[in-house]
Motif scaffolding. Structure first.
Motif, PDB file in Angstrom:
ATOM      1  N   SER A 296      38.681   5.398 -51.027  1.00 11.05           N
ATOM      2  CA  SER A 296      37.731   6.420 -50.101  1.00 11.05           C
ATOM      3  C   SER A 296      38.489   6.692 -48.822  1.00 11.05           C
ATOM      4  CB  SER A 296      36.601   5.802 -49.752  1.00 11.05           C
ATOM      5  OG  SER A 296      36.806   4.611 -48.890  1.00 11.05           O
ATOM      6  N   GLN A 297      39.503   5.818 -48.359  1.00  7.31           N
ATOM      7  CA  GLN A 297      40.169   6.363 -47.141  1.00  7.31           C
ATOM      8  C   GLN A 297      41.428   7.355 -47.779  1.00  7.31           C
ATOM      9  OE1 GLN A 297      41.828   2.937 -45.547  1.00  7.31           O
ATOM     10  NE2 GLN A 297      39.620   2.131 -45.093  1.00  7.31           N
ATOM     11  N   ALA A 298      42.070   7.249 -48.697  1.00  5.53           N
ATOM     12  CA  ALA A 298      42.900   7.973 -49.174  1.00  5.53           C
ATOM     13  C   ALA A 298      42.547   9.517 -49.621  1.00  5.53           C
ATOM     14  CB  ALA A 298      43.572   7.529 -50.437  1.00  5.53           C
ATOM     15  N   LEU A 299      41.068   9.394 -50.210  1.00  6.12           N
ATOM     16  CA  LEU A 299      40.441  10.375 -50.521  1.00  6.12           C
ATOM     17  C   LEU A 299      40.103  11.246 -49.411  1.00  6.12           C
ATOM     18  CD1 LEU A 299      39.036  12.333 -52.910  1.00  6.12           C
ATOM     19  CD2 LEU A 299      36.811  11.033 -52.313  1.00  6.12           C
ATOM     20  N   GLU A 300      39.756  10.743 -48.101  1.00  5.86           N
ATOM     21  CA  GLU A 300      39.569  11.685 -47.148  1.00  5.86           C
ATOM     22  C   GLU A 300      40.764  12.443 -46.723  1.00  5.86           C
ATOM     23  OE1 GLU A 300      38.296  10.654 -42.424  1.00  5.86           O
ATOM     24  OE2 GLU A 300      37.949   9.026 -44.020  1.00  5.86           O
TER      25      GLU A 300
END
Length: 353
Positions: A100-104
């Motif tokens: 989820s952090q990488a997607l951001e």
């Protein structure tokens, strides 16, 4: 069937497209601070200087040509190069991060790329980025790039943490890219052997070419390209050492099929003509060899702009070969348009078809 390139426009200028050009936003969210994880790259702007930090340490300084769209257009104009096909810098992949952090981060980068292309449609085309450590999220972001952002290409690393590109977990992503007609640029990153060769810039000089050979062999021997014949894959940096060691690779395939051909019985040399390479090899003889072994229809201008290991005079390597106009036009734009599945009229204002 291969597309026929347009040698010149109405004004006699040959269209030139750089398929390997990196771009960054001037700034991006400080995820290192937000998530208390210094592994995320951070841009620090101070006293007019732009410096990237990673792991709490200085990583690289960049200048206006890394992020200013108009500065870049002006620099390219000096070499009569019209179009930049822009992709992020591999340090931004962050495949190690929580999905989820990488997607951001990937969504921010893709939005930035799309905005550049929207503002300067005659000078830019975009290549997206996706969090491949979570293939389902990567497919969702890929679909967003195509459906909402108008981006129909994606850059991926030569491996995804512990997954090589033949990993079964990644196949649904490649399948989705093929179904969507998305072009893939494979770029080396997180180079092998880094810890054992810290001096002399060897990870970039030796590890980078090896990374591309690893990626190509995994896509071929793993059967990914065999199962997905419509997948359009380009290997940056001239394919690294892969084209130049194909003799050894093919010999191994023939002599030890019990070790090499376990997942795909097709000769690896057969894939030349179906995969693409950029021209960023820094050597006239190497570029001639690449064209000979891969075929001129599979090679396209790529520079790695704006970094030191890139071609410092975009297009000079192709010009040095003194090819015919038809051959030059294939390398300067014909192959790129085919790989990206874009029309010539998308960029050539002075051409009528």
């Amino acid at each position: 069937q291969r597309a026929v390139p347009h040698p010149v426009g109405k004004l006699g200028a040959m269209l030139k497209i750089d398929t390997h050009a990196h771009i960054l936003p001037e700034t991006w969210p400080n995820l290192a601070e937000k998530y208390r994880d210094d592994r995320f790259p951070v841009m620090v702007n101070a006293d007019g200087r732009h410096r990237i930090y990673k792991d709490g340490k200085f990583f690289r300084e960049v200048w206006a040509n890394a992020f200013d769209a108009e500065v870049r257009i002006a620099e390219y104009a000096k070499f009569a190069v019209d179009v930049q096909v822009v992709s992020t810098v591999p340090v931004m992949f962050s495949y190690w991060a929580k999905p989820s952090q990488a997607l951001e981060l990937h969504r921010f980068l893709n939005d930035h790329t799309a905005e550049i292309c929207r503002r300067y449609p005659r000078h830019y085309a975009g290549i997206g980025t996706v969090p491949l450590q979570a293939p389902t999220l990567a497919i969702q972001e890929l679909e967003r790039c195509v459906d909402q952002l108008g981006i129909s290409a994606v850059q991926i690393g030569s491996h995804i943490e512990d997954w090589n590109l033949d990993a079964p977990e990644l196949f649904p992503f490649f399948e989705a890219a093929a179904d969507l007609g998305v072009a893939i640029l494979v770029h080396p990153w997180d180079m092998m052997g880094r810890d054992s060769m810290p001096k002399y810039w060897l990870p970039w000089l030796v590890g980078m070419p090896a990374e591309q050979a690893r990626a190509a062999c995994c896509l071929i021997f793993g059967g990914v390209l065999e199962r997905l014949p419509k997948l359009r894959v380009c290997f940056a940096h001239g394919g690294g050492s892969f084209p130049y060691s194909i003799g050894r690779i093919e010999h191994g395939f023939r002599m030890r099929p019990d070790l090499v051909a376990t997942d795909n019985a097709r000769n690896p040399r057969d894939y030349f003509g179906h995969i693409y390479f950029d021209s960023c090899v820094h050597d006239d003889a190497a570029l001639r060899y690449l064209i000979d072994v891969a075929g001129i229809d599979s090679v396209m201008l790529g520079t790695d702009y704006p970094f030191p290991l890139g071609e410092q005079e975009p297009g000079s390597g192709i010009i040095a070969l003194k090819l015919s106009n038809v051959e030059q036009s294939r390398l300067f734009h014909g192959t790129a348009l085919e790989w990206l599945n874009l029309p010539y009229s998308r960029f050539a204002q002075d051409d009528t078809e």
